[in-house]
Design a protein around this motif. Structure first.
Motif, PDB file in Angstrom:
ATOM      1  N   GLN A   1      93.847  28.951 135.984  1.00  0.00           N
ATOM      2  CA  GLN A   1      94.736  28.233 135.070  1.00  0.00           C
ATOM      3  C   GLN A   1      95.230  29.145 133.951  1.00  0.00           C
ATOM      4  OE1 GLN A   1      91.713  27.303 136.021  1.00  0.00           O
ATOM      5  NE2 GLN A   1      91.808  25.256 136.894  1.00  0.00           N
TER       6      GLN A   1
ATOM      7  N   LYS B   1      92.162  24.240 150.971  1.00  0.00           N
ATOM      8  CA  LYS B   1      92.049  22.785 150.820  1.00  0.00           C
ATOM      9  C   LYS B   1      90.863  22.224 151.593  1.00  0.00           C
ATOM     10  CE  LYS B   1      96.858  21.816 149.802  1.00  0.00           C
ATOM     11  NZ  LYS B   1      98.125  21.286 150.310  1.00  0.00           N
TER      12      LYS B   1
ATOM     13  N   GLU C   1      96.510  28.323 152.671  1.00  0.00           N
ATOM     14  CA  GLU C   1      96.472  27.163 151.779  1.00  0.00           C
ATOM     15  C   GLU C   1      95.631  26.046 152.395  1.00  0.00           C
ATOM     16  OE1 GLU C   1      99.701  24.466 149.309  1.00  0.00           O
ATOM     17  OE2 GLU C   1     100.380  26.219 150.427  1.00  0.00           O
TER      18      GLU C   1
ATOM     19  N   ARG D   1      99.289  27.516 142.943  1.00  0.00           N
ATOM     20  CA  ARG D   1      99.248  26.056 142.862  1.00  0.00           C
ATOM     21  C   ARG D   1      98.194  25.467 143.792  1.00  0.00           C
ATOM     22  NH1 ARG D   1     101.774  25.392 147.521  1.00  0.00           N
ATOM     23  NH2 ARG D   1     103.658  26.562 147.910  1.00  0.00           N
ATOM     24  N   SER D   2      97.824  26.214 144.843  1.00  0.00           N
ATOM     25  CA  SER D   2      96.843  25.709 145.804  1.00  0.00           C
ATOM     26  C   SER D   2      95.414  25.816 145.320  1.00  0.00           C
ATOM     27  CB  SER D   2      96.953  26.486 147.123  1.00  0.00           C
ATOM     28  OG  SER D   2      98.219  26.322 147.671  1.00  0.00           O
TER      29      SER D   2
ATOM     30  N   LEU E   1      94.615  25.803 141.803  1.00  0.00           N
ATOM     31  CA  LEU E   1      94.486  25.344 140.416  1.00  0.00           C
ATOM     32  C   LEU E   1      93.386  24.310 140.242  1.00  0.00           C
ATOM     33  CD1 LEU E   1      98.156  25.028 139.172  1.00  0.00           C
ATOM     34  CD2 LEU E   1      96.394  26.552 138.322  1.00  0.00           C
ATOM     35  N   TRP E   2      93.179  23.477 141.211  1.00  0.00           N
ATOM     36  CA  TRP E   2      92.197  22.394 141.129  1.00  0.00           C
ATOM     37  C   TRP E   2      90.764  22.895 141.234  1.00  0.00           C
ATOM     38  CZ3 TRP E   2      88.982  22.194 145.258  1.00  0.00           C
ATOM     39  CH2 TRP E   2      89.389  22.845 146.402  1.00  0.00           C
ATOM     40  N   ALA E   3      90.570  24.077 141.786  1.00  0.00           N
ATOM     41  CA  ALA E   3      89.216  24.579 142.052  1.00  0.00           C
ATOM     42  C   ALA E   3      88.643  25.260 140.815  1.00  0.00           C
ATOM     43  CB  ALA E   3      89.243  25.539 143.229  1.00  0.00           C
ATOM     44  N   ASP E   4      87.728  24.593 140.147  1.00  0.00           N
ATOM     45  CA  ASP E   4      87.097  25.162 138.953  1.00  0.00           C
ATOM     46  C   ASP E   4      86.185  26.336 139.291  1.00  0.00           C
ATOM     47  OD1 ASP E   4      88.328  23.302 137.315  1.00  0.00           O
ATOM     48  OD2 ASP E   4      86.681  21.873 137.502  1.00  0.00           O
TER      49      ASP E   4
END
Length: 138
Positions: A75, A10, A6, A49-50, A52-55
């Motif tokens: 997603q 990040k 994770e 969840r780690s 999800l932000w990465a498009d």
């Protein structure tokens, strides 16, 4: 010692192959430490969840029967897991293939291989420097 997958994600190292991560971590001193890497499949994976932000991250599903592939954003995969009640944000990416129930459209088998795909991020291109008649960069 275990790797914090994770944390790697990040810090932007999610797309770096594990062999390269191992080389970066190895001690290169002549009297080197005796760091040994072993693969432990149990609980080795990245929680959804780690990422999800990465498009730039998606799942690639490949049928082992006919090799047909399809991709889906993280997603969308998480939304389907939640709606089916088979997973949530704590589900590891390595557990996804075991949760697939739909047969392949090509051959009808339910034997899938699942992997994360990281889009290559192109390095910014420098514009060529041009000098004017005075030798100044314009």
């Amino acid at each position: 010692m275990s790797l914090d997958l994770e944390g790697l994600v990040k810090n932007g190292l999610g797309g770096v192959p594990m062999t390269a991560i191992k080389r970066m971590m190895a001690c290169h001193h002549p009297r080197a430490c005796s760091m040994v890497f072993t693969d432990e499949r149990e609980a080795s994976g990245i929680p959804l969840r780690s990422i999800l932000w990465a498009d730039s991250v998606a799942f690639r599903f490949r049928c082992t029967g006919c090799r047909r592939t399809t991709q889906a954003p993280v997603q969308a995969v998480l939304a389907k897991l939640r709606s089916a009640g088979t997973g949530d944000g704590d589900t590891l990416h390595t557990e996804i293939a075991g949760k697939l129930t739909k047969p392949c459209r090509g051959c009808g088998k339910k034997a899938w291989v699942c992997e994360l795909v990281w889009a290559a991020v192109a390095a910014p291109r420098a514009s060529p420097k041009r000098l004017n008649s005075d030798g100044v960069v314009r």
